[in-house]
Each structure stands twice: as structure tokens, then as C-alpha cells.
Write a protein that holds these residues in place. Structure first.
Motif, PDB file in Angstrom:
ATOM      1  N   GLU A 238      29.271  36.841  41.960  1.00 23.06           N
ATOM      2  CA  GLU A 238      30.707  38.220  41.724  1.00 23.06           C
ATOM      3  C   GLU A 238      31.835  38.001  40.988  1.00 23.06           C
ATOM      4  OE1 GLU A 238      26.725  39.554  44.044  1.00 23.06           O
ATOM      5  OE2 GLU A 238      28.246  37.815  44.748  1.00 23.06           O
ATOM      6  N   SER A 239      32.190  36.258  41.563  1.00 22.08           N
ATOM      7  CA  SER A 239      33.612  35.762  41.058  1.00 22.08           C
ATOM      8  C   SER A 239      33.026  35.200  40.001  1.00 22.08           C
ATOM      9  CB  SER A 239      33.994  35.565  42.227  1.00 22.08           C
ATOM     10  OG  SER A 239      33.126  34.426  43.339  1.00 22.08           O
ATOM     11  N   GLY A 240      34.314  34.413  39.110  1.00 21.39           N
ATOM     12  CA  GLY A 240      34.018  33.587  38.464  1.00 21.39           C
ATOM     13  C   GLY A 240      34.062  32.006  38.251  1.00 21.39           C
ATOM     14  N   LYS A 320      47.280  32.807  45.469  1.00 19.49           N
ATOM     15  CA  LYS A 320      47.260  31.310  44.830  1.00 19.49           C
ATOM     16  C   LYS A 320      46.436  31.554  43.858  1.00 19.49           C
ATOM     17  CE  LYS A 320      47.690  27.758  47.987  1.00 19.49           C
ATOM     18  NZ  LYS A 320      48.404  26.848  47.296  1.00 19.49           N
ATOM     19  N   TYR A 321      44.804  32.418  43.898  1.00 17.90           N
ATOM     20  CA  TYR A 321      43.790  31.743  43.295  1.00 17.90           C
ATOM     21  C   TYR A 321      43.337  33.086  42.068  1.00 17.90           C
ATOM     22  CZ  TYR A 321      42.699  28.454  46.812  1.00 17.90           C
ATOM     23  OH  TYR A 321      43.329  26.470  47.174  1.00 17.90           O
ATOM     24  N   GLY A 322      43.992  34.432  42.715  1.00 21.88           N
ATOM     25  CA  GLY A 322      43.784  35.439  42.011  1.00 21.88           C
ATOM     26  C   GLY A 322      42.214  35.814  42.120  1.00 21.88           C
ATOM     27  N   VAL A 323      42.668  37.472  41.770  1.00 26.45           N
ATOM     28  CA  VAL A 323      41.208  38.463  42.283  1.00 26.45           C
ATOM     29  C   VAL A 323      40.265  38.279  42.021  1.00 26.45           C
ATOM     30  CG1 VAL A 323      43.283  40.278  42.636  1.00 26.45           C
ATOM     31  CG2 VAL A 323      41.275  39.382  40.500  1.00 26.45           C
ATOM     32  N   ASN A 324      39.689  37.357  40.742  1.00 26.05           N
ATOM     33  CA  ASN A 324      38.595  36.984  40.079  1.00 26.05           C
ATOM     34  C   ASN A 324      37.680  35.786  40.690  1.00 26.05           C
ATOM     35  OD1 ASN A 324      36.092  37.668  38.507  1.00 26.05           O
ATOM     36  ND2 ASN A 324      36.469  36.414  37.188  1.00 26.05           N
ATOM     37  N   LEU A 359      40.292  52.280  57.856  1.00 24.88           N
ATOM     38  CA  LEU A 359      40.690  50.169  57.270  1.00 24.88           C
ATOM     39  C   LEU A 359      41.320  51.235  56.006  1.00 24.88           C
ATOM     40  CD1 LEU A 359      39.017  47.111  56.963  1.00 24.88           C
ATOM     41  CD2 LEU A 359      39.135  48.881  55.097  1.00 24.88           C
ATOM     42  N   THR A 360      42.186  50.150  55.119  1.00 25.57           N
ATOM     43  CA  THR A 360      43.125  50.392  53.863  1.00 25.57           C
ATOM     44  C   THR A 360      43.528  49.086  53.862  1.00 25.57           C
ATOM     45  OG1 THR A 360      44.022  51.773  52.521  1.00 25.57           O
ATOM     46  CG2 THR A 360      45.293  51.930  54.494  1.00 25.57           C
ATOM     47  N   ALA A 361      44.275  49.389  53.006  1.00 27.74           N
ATOM     48  CA  ALA A 361      44.952  47.992  52.231  1.00 27.74           C
ATOM     49  C   ALA A 361      46.581  48.420  52.305  1.00 27.74           C
ATOM     50  CB  ALA A 361      44.560  47.955  51.126  1.00 27.74           C
ATOM     51  N   ASP A 362      47.184  47.409  52.178  1.00 33.88           N
ATOM     52  CA  ASP A 362      49.042  48.067  51.900  1.00 33.88           C
ATOM     53  C   ASP A 362      49.119  47.868  50.159  1.00 33.88           C
ATOM     54  OD1 ASP A 362      48.492  45.346  51.304  1.00 33.88           O
ATOM     55  OD2 ASP A 362      50.650  44.373  52.677  1.00 33.88           O
ATOM     56  N   HIS A 363      48.382  47.528  49.241  1.00 35.19           N
ATOM     57  CA  HIS A 363      48.765  47.845  47.886  1.00 35.19           C
ATOM     58  C   HIS A 363      46.971  46.367  47.434  1.00 35.19           C
ATOM     59  CE1 HIS A 363      49.306  43.141  48.462  1.00 35.19           C
ATOM     60  NE2 HIS A 363      50.156  43.738  49.139  1.00 35.19           N
ATOM     61  N   ALA A 364      46.959  46.718  46.537  1.00 32.39           N
ATOM     62  CA  ALA A 364      45.655  46.339  46.007  1.00 32.39           C
ATOM     63  C   ALA A 364      46.317  44.819  45.148  1.00 32.39           C
ATOM     64  CB  ALA A 364      45.292  46.888  44.582  1.00 32.39           C
ATOM     65  N   ALA A 365      45.815  44.983  43.669  1.00 23.48           N
ATOM     66  CA  ALA A 365      46.219  43.430  43.015  1.00 23.48           C
ATOM     67  C   ALA A 365      45.930  43.252  40.787  1.00 23.48           C
ATOM     68  CB  ALA A 365      45.837  42.307  43.856  1.00 23.48           C
ATOM     69  N   ILE A 366      46.456  42.683  40.235  1.00 28.91           N
ATOM     70  CA  ILE A 366      46.145  42.837  39.158  1.00 28.91           C
ATOM     71  C   ILE A 366      45.561  41.621  38.882  1.00 28.91           C
ATOM     72  CG2 ILE A 366      48.137  41.204  38.619  1.00 28.91           C
ATOM     73  CD1 ILE A 366      48.588  43.022  35.596  1.00 28.91           C
ATOM     74  N   GLU A 367      44.065  42.126  38.074  1.00 30.10           N
ATOM     75  CA  GLU A 367      44.166  40.242  37.200  1.00 30.10           C
ATOM     76  C   GLU A 367      45.023  39.413  36.839  1.00 30.10           C
ATOM     77  OE1 GLU A 367      40.549  39.086  37.180  1.00 30.10           O
ATOM     78  OE2 GLU A 367      39.084  41.320  37.239  1.00 30.10           O
ATOM     79  N   VAL A 368      44.182  38.236  37.204  1.00 29.08           N
ATOM     80  CA  VAL A 368      45.171  36.981  36.517  1.00 29.08           C
ATOM     81  C   VAL A 368      45.514  37.488  34.996  1.00 29.08           C
ATOM     82  CG1 VAL A 368      45.879  34.485  36.069  1.00 29.08           C
ATOM     83  CG2 VAL A 368      44.480  35.526  38.225  1.00 29.08           C
ATOM     84  N   PRO A 369      46.926  37.851  34.043  1.00 23.17           N
ATOM     85  CA  PRO A 369      46.514  38.403  32.972  1.00 23.17           C
ATOM     86  C   PRO A 369      46.057  37.216  32.038  1.00 23.17           C
ATOM     87  CG  PRO A 369      48.714  38.622  34.147  1.00 23.17           C
ATOM     88  CD  PRO A 369      48.250  38.165  35.065  1.00 23.17           C
ATOM     89  N   SER A 488      55.911  39.850  36.040  1.00 27.60           N
ATOM     90  CA  SER A 488      57.071  38.405  36.085  1.00 27.60           C
ATOM     91  C   SER A 488      56.084  37.405  36.977  1.00 27.60           C
ATOM     92  CB  SER A 488      57.843  39.015  36.492  1.00 27.60           C
ATOM     93  OG  SER A 488      58.707  37.911  36.705  1.00 27.60           O
ATOM     94  N   TYR A 489      55.151  36.485  36.887  1.00 22.92           N
ATOM     95  CA  TYR A 489      54.811  35.837  37.834  1.00 22.92           C
ATOM     96  C   TYR A 489      54.042  34.310  37.274  1.00 22.92           C
ATOM     97  CZ  TYR A 489      51.959  35.166  42.470  1.00 22.92           C
ATOM     98  OH  TYR A 489      51.485  34.826  43.149  1.00 22.92           O
ATOM     99  N   SER A 490      54.087  34.062  38.226  1.00 24.75           N
ATOM    100  CA  SER A 490      53.068  32.245  37.683  1.00 24.75           C
ATOM    101  C   SER A 490      52.039  32.982  37.039  1.00 24.75           C
ATOM    102  CB  SER A 490      52.527  31.941  38.956  1.00 24.75           C
ATOM    103  OG  SER A 490      51.489  30.556  38.666  1.00 24.75           O
ATOM    104  N   HIS A 491      51.301  31.638  36.250  1.00 25.23           N
ATOM    105  CA  HIS A 491      50.641  31.774  35.353  1.00 25.23           C
ATOM    106  C   HIS A 491      48.865  31.853  36.080  1.00 25.23           C
ATOM    107  CE1 HIS A 491      52.050  32.110  30.846  1.00 25.23           C
ATOM    108  NE2 HIS A 491      53.384  32.345  31.567  1.00 25.23           N
ATOM    109  N   THR A 492      49.329  30.857  37.428  1.00 27.90           N
ATOM    110  CA  THR A 492      47.934  31.009  38.392  1.00 27.90           C
ATOM    111  C   THR A 492      48.699  32.124  39.327  1.00 27.90           C
ATOM    112  OG1 THR A 492      48.639  29.186  39.511  1.00 27.90           O
ATOM    113  CG2 THR A 492      47.216  28.658  37.256  1.00 27.90           C
ATOM    114  N   GLY A 493      46.897  32.904  39.845  1.00 32.75           N
ATOM    115  CA  GLY A 493      47.249  34.128  40.450  1.00 32.75           C
ATOM    116  C   GLY A 493      47.261  35.343  40.698  1.00 32.75           C
ATOM    117  N   SER A 494      47.319  36.132  41.156  1.00 37.13           N
ATOM    118  CA  SER A 494      47.498  37.687  41.928  1.00 37.13           C
ATOM    119  C   SER A 494      48.138  38.242  41.763  1.00 37.13           C
ATOM    120  CB  SER A 494      46.103  38.133  41.922  1.00 37.13           C
ATOM    121  OG  SER A 494      45.259  38.171  40.614  1.00 37.13           O
ATOM    122  N   THR A 495      48.660  38.969  41.745  1.00 39.85           N
ATOM    123  CA  THR A 495      50.352  39.812  42.216  1.00 39.85           C
ATOM    124  C   THR A 495      50.385  41.303  42.060  1.00 39.85           C
ATOM    125  OG1 THR A 495      52.888  39.427  42.924  1.00 39.85           O
ATOM    126  CG2 THR A 495      51.892  39.912  40.527  1.00 39.85           C
TER     127      THR A 495
END
Length: 555
Positions: A238-240, A320-324, A359-369, A488-495
Motif C-alpha cells: 500500500e506504499s511506494g 522525513k519520509y512522506g505519506v507514500n 481519536l482524531t488528528a491535528d492535521h493531515a499532509a500532502i503527497e510529496v510534490p 514551501s518545503y524540502s524536496h523530500t518528505g511531506s508537510t
């Protein structure tokens, strides 16, 4: 014959009076149940940087006692969203527990520019208090920047301060803000060269003996170990791919692949912060939460207590690693086991059916652009240096000075109102001119002004989300929204941080006493959580509540 009739009459009268008495008692009991539910303990769980689709993507890898227990025996809000931006940890935790948005509770980001002092401030910092459990400054914290009460405050107030509130997280803001103004204790992890759970003098003068014993138990050191996948990595379909260009590296690594067992992880005995960036940080948090449950005797009487727990390692791993990534998948598979341990401890110490969980989360995240671009999906990165240079030229040409802008942070521009006044300019006109300028920059999708936030009432879409995050006293003058999938972030990992749906869509699960099993795809919003728990308990809503109780969740 007459005697028999007399005896029969007495028996009928006795049975009737007993029935009436029982019915009266039952009506009284039923009336109380209609008014409120009285769990011995409420447990609030926030998973840092958790997207809703992690539940569905990794579902087949979960056991029966963690996430599945909440989903299959509880209530699942499938279309749950943050209704404000920026979507960061500090505002997220605050909004969950206050039942409102930054426009009301005042925690507009993790850090922000303070317009009154002209300095940057941190959401939980407070130099008027001292560290407890360390000589470092890491404990100088309090919830004083949060301007309203929390559900944890209201539970304490409703019980005449007899109910306990304990808040726990690796991150200080993940404990301080959920704990509210009245928590008995908030504990967070100070890594560095100590590896201890600490607190602030806001709560206590010294750590309880059980916390000191936990800190000297060697638990922290035991989690500084090689990180390999819990299951065979081939099962993580289910991941890359494990080796790719979209992931960061630990110190000493040449590829972002399992196992992660570098010198930095194993031999640096003075660097306990490394635990945060592995799933072991969540296990360590679960250990401490279970110890607090037992040592503080939470849920042991009829007075409702509150345990607030935030699992923070998911955020560090995602960044550090990204959502995928395989790393994110393994982190959630392991978190599922940690949740199962926590729930079993609750069953044992509080009793099945005697506690309520959300149970919830404080935010989600973007796929690594960078990954999205390689899949031919529009995405990219903003060149801050180029924008800054171009914008400075605009300011000099238009106004003759760059001093008209005091600060840029959290995608907001803070203008110098005095300089604008001295230049005989109208603030609203300057805001609009700057907004139009930014619209021409690469990566920018739309721009709004403070004047728009003041003059209009938005009810949907991006402006609605921005307005809920806009605090009149604390927010900036120009609000910038990047294009979807641009960061506006590093080219690795998600934010995270944007008002886009990939940052707002998070899980919301309810389980336990007073909760009706089921699910909904109707939209729910984060500020709905606190009033739902208030309605369940039959207590006052937090003082700034703007959300509504989710009636379909309650029995």
C-alpha cells in the motif's frame, strides 16, 4: 373466605406499591441517563499528521484491538475536516479541545509574529514559569496564550476540580494545549542528552515519584535501536518503493531504506531526540500513558477523569519520509499495536464499557510534490528567494521603502500601520495592492486581505477556511494561498499547513460509553468534537465553542 380475600388484597397492594416504587426509581435513573452519560474516564487521542486514508489504506494490516476496534465497535466520521488554516500542530490540538477555531481561541500557528511586542512567540512558551524535571529551558511552558476554556477545563469545573486531567505527548504543545488551563499535569518528552518526561512549574513544583522512577527505568535508552519493518516489507503493498528520491535520510545513511540502523540511531547515547523520528516514540508515549493511567488511578471512581494523549512520531516520520513511504506504513502498523495495548490497559484498569474515547488528528499532509510531478500531476515548490527579491523591488518602486512590511510568516504579511499612515496611504488600499502583486507570483493561487476578513462573512470554500483561522488581534494583513500541491518545503518528505483538502481531511472516531456504533459521510468539523463530548457528559461547552454536537454519534 373473608380472611383469604383480605390476604389476597394485601398481596395485590404490596405488589402494586413495589411496582410503583420500582417504576419511580427507574424513571429517575432513566431521566439521569437522558441528561448525561457518566464514563469514569474520557480518553482523547490525537495522532499527529494523520490523513483519513491511512485508515483505509492500511486497514488489512491492523489487528482487531486497535484502529479496527474503534471503527467496527464505535462511530466513524468519514468526512471530517479542519475548517480553518493554517493546519499546524498547535492550532490543531487547541481546536480539538476548545471546540472552536484560531479566530476565537487565539492559537493561530505554532509560532507567530506578535504585533504588540514586535517579536516572534511560541504557542506554549511562558518564561514566567520554570522547568520541572530538567535544568534546560524546555519546561518553561503554559497554556496562557489560549484565550478560552477547553473540554478538559470544563470536566474539571463540572466536578468541582475533583476529576483529574492528565495530558501527555512527545511535543510540549501536544500536552500543554489539550490539558487546558486547569490540568493536574501535562508531561512532554525532553530528548537532547537527557531522555526524560518533564513538565512546567505551572502544574507542579516537582515531578511525582512515579515519573522520576519511569525516567530512570532505562525505557528511553531501550528504544534507541535498529528500526526494521514489523512485517515482511513485501507485504507493504500500500506504499511506494523503499528506495526512492522522495525521502530524507538519517545521519550516516546513503539510502532511505530499511533497516535504519545507523551510528546516529544506535551509538549516540546523548541524542534521545532520534526516538521521535521512529515509531518507537509512539510506543514510548503509550508506555508512559499506561503508567500514568495506573499511577494516577484514573477512572477508579464515579467522578469523570480525562486522559489526553498525543502520538507525535507519526508527524516526524511523515516529514522525513512522506505519506507514500514504507516508513509511514510501518509506523501506523506499529501504532495500531500501541493503541491495542492502551485499550487493553483501559479495559483492565477502568473497565470495559466504563470509558469513552475519541481519536482524531491535528492535521493531515500532502503527497510529496516531487513524486506527484513524476506522476504527471500538477505540483511543485515555491522559490522563496526569488519571490522575496521580486517583492522587495515592488515595495521600493511602489512605496519607496521595504519597511512597510514588518514580518512574513505562516503565509501572512504583517504591515507597518504607522508607516502606511505616515505615507498618507489607506491601509485597505495597500493590502489590496500587495495582494494583486502576489497574485502574479509563481506558485500563488489566491490572496486575501485583512480588510476582506473584516468586511465579509464567508460560509464555504477557501475564504471560509481562512476566515476561521484569522484572529483580528493576532493575524496578518495579507493572506497568501499556494496552488494545490505546491509547498514551501524540502524536496523530500511531506508537510502541511494549507487550507487544501489534503491537509484538512482527518479521521474522527468515537468509541465506548455513550457512543452509538455506526458511521457517516456527512461533513463534520474539528470544532464539533468538544461540544459532542460536553453534550455526552451533560456539562458546559468550552467558553469559545463554535462547533455543534454530533447527535448521530450519541446513544
Amino acid at each position: 373466605m373473608r380472611n383469604n380475600l383480605f390476604v389476597a388484597g394485601l398481596m395485590v397492594g404490596f405488589l402494586f406499591s413495589t411496582t410503583v416504587s420500582a417504576q419511580g426509581k427507574n424513571k429517575s435513573s432513566e431521566g439521569d441517563e437522558v441528561l448525561r452519560t457518566t464514563p469514569k474516564l474520557v480518553v482523547g487521542i490525537i495522532v499527529d499528521q494523520m490523513r483519513y486514508d491511512y485508515l483505509t489504506r492500511f486497514y488489512t494490516h491492523f489487528g482487531n484491538d486497535g484502529f479496527k476496534r474503534l471503527i467496527e465497535q464505535g462511530f466513524n466520521c468519514k468526512n471530517n475536516h479542519y475548517n480553518y488554516a493554517p493546519t499546524y500542530t498547535g492550532p490543531g490540538h487547541t481546536s480539538v479541545y476548545t471546540g472552536t477555531t484560531p479566530s476565537v481561541h487565539g492559537i493561530i500557528a505554532n509560532d507567530w509574529y506578535d504585533k504588540e511586542t514586535g517579536t516572534d512567540v511560541y504557542c506554549a512558551s511562558d518564561v514566567s514559569y520554570t522547568s520541572v524535571g530538567t535544568t534546560a529551558d524546555a519546561g518553561k511552558m503554559s497554556p496562557h496564550r489560549m484565550t478560552v476554556t477547553t473540554i478538559t477545563d470544563e470536566v474539571r469545573l463540572s466536578t468541582q476540580m475533583r476529576g483529574k486531567t492528565i495530558a501527555i505527548a512527545l511535543k510540549d504543545r501536544g500536552a500543554v494545549l489539550p490539558g487546558g488551563h486547569t490540568a493536574n499535569a501535562a508531561y512532554w518528552f525532553h530528548g537532547a542528552n537527557e531522555g526524560k518526561w518533564i513538565t512546567s512549574s505551572y502544574y507542579m513544583a516537582q515531578l511525582p515519584k512515579w515519573v522520576m522512577d519511569f525516567n530512570t527505568s532505562g525505557k528511553a535508552q531501550s528504544y534507541k535501536k535498529a528500526w526494521n519493518t514489523l512485517k515482511d516489507i513485501k507485504e507493504y503493498k500500500e506504499s511506494g518503493p523503499d528506495d526512492n528520491a522522495y525521502e530524507g535520510l538519517f545521519e550516516g545513511e546513503t539510502t532511505p531504506t530499511f533497516p535504519h540502523s545507523t551510528t546516529a540511531l544506535l551509538d549516540k547515547t546523548n541524542d534521545f531526540d532520534l526516538i521521535k523520528s521512529t515509531p518507537y516514540g509512539n510506543s514510548f508515549t503509550a508506555d508512559f500513558a499506561i503508567e500514568a493511567l495506573q499511577q494516577e488511578s484514573l477512572g477508579k471512581d464515579e467522578i469523570t477523569d480525562f486522559l489526553a494523549v498525543s502520538f507525535s512520531s507519526t508527524d516526524y516520520v511523515g516529514h522525513k519520509y512522506g505519506v507514500n513511504s514504507k516508513e509511514v506504513q510501518d509506523t501506523y502498523v506499529r501504532l495500531d499495536e500501541d493503541l491495542a495495548r492502551l485499550f487493553k490497559a483501559l479495559d483492565k484498569n477502568v473497565g470495559e464499557g466504563e470509558y469513552t474515547v475519541f481519536l482524531t488528528a491535528d492535521h493531515a499532509a500532502i503527497e510529496v510534490p516531487a513524486y506527484l510531478k513524476d506522476q504527471k500531476i500538477p505540483a511543485g515548490y515555491v522559490d522563496n528567494e526569488a519571490i522575496s527579491e521580486k517583492f522587495s523591488e515592488f515595495l521600493k518602486y511602489k512605496y519607496g521603502t521595504t519597511d512597510i512590511v514588518k514580518n512574513y510568516s505562516n503565509f501572512q504579511l504583517f504591515l507597518d500601520h504607522e508607516i502606511i499612515k505616515n505615507l498618507d496611504l489607506e491601509l485597505a488600499a495597500v493590502e489590496e495592492d500587495i495582494a494583486r502583486e502576489f497574485l502574479g507570483y509563481d506558485g500563488v493561487d489566491r490572496v486575501y486581505t485583512a480588510n476582506q476578513m473584516w468586511q465579509n462573512e464567508y460560509t464555504q470554500g477557501i475564504p471560509y477556511i481562512l476566515q476561521n483561522g484569522y484572529n483580528q488581534k493576532r493575524s496578518g494583513d495579507v493572506l497568501i494561498v499556494l496552488k494545490p500541491n505546491f509547498i514551501s518545503y524540502s524536496h523530500t518528505g511531506s508537510t502541511h499547513g494549507s487550507p487544501q483538502i489534503y491537509d484538512t481531511h482527518t479521521p474522527l472516531l468515537f468509541y465506548g460509553k455513550g457512543i452509538k456504533p455506526g458511521s457517516t459521510v456527512s461533513r463534520t468539523e474539528i470544532p464539533d468534537i468538544a461540544p459532542t463530548i460536553s453534550a455526552l457528559l451533560g456539562i458546559s461547552f468550552p467558553s469559545g465553542t463554535s462547533g455543534k454536537p454530533l447527535t448521530m454519534v450519541l446513544e
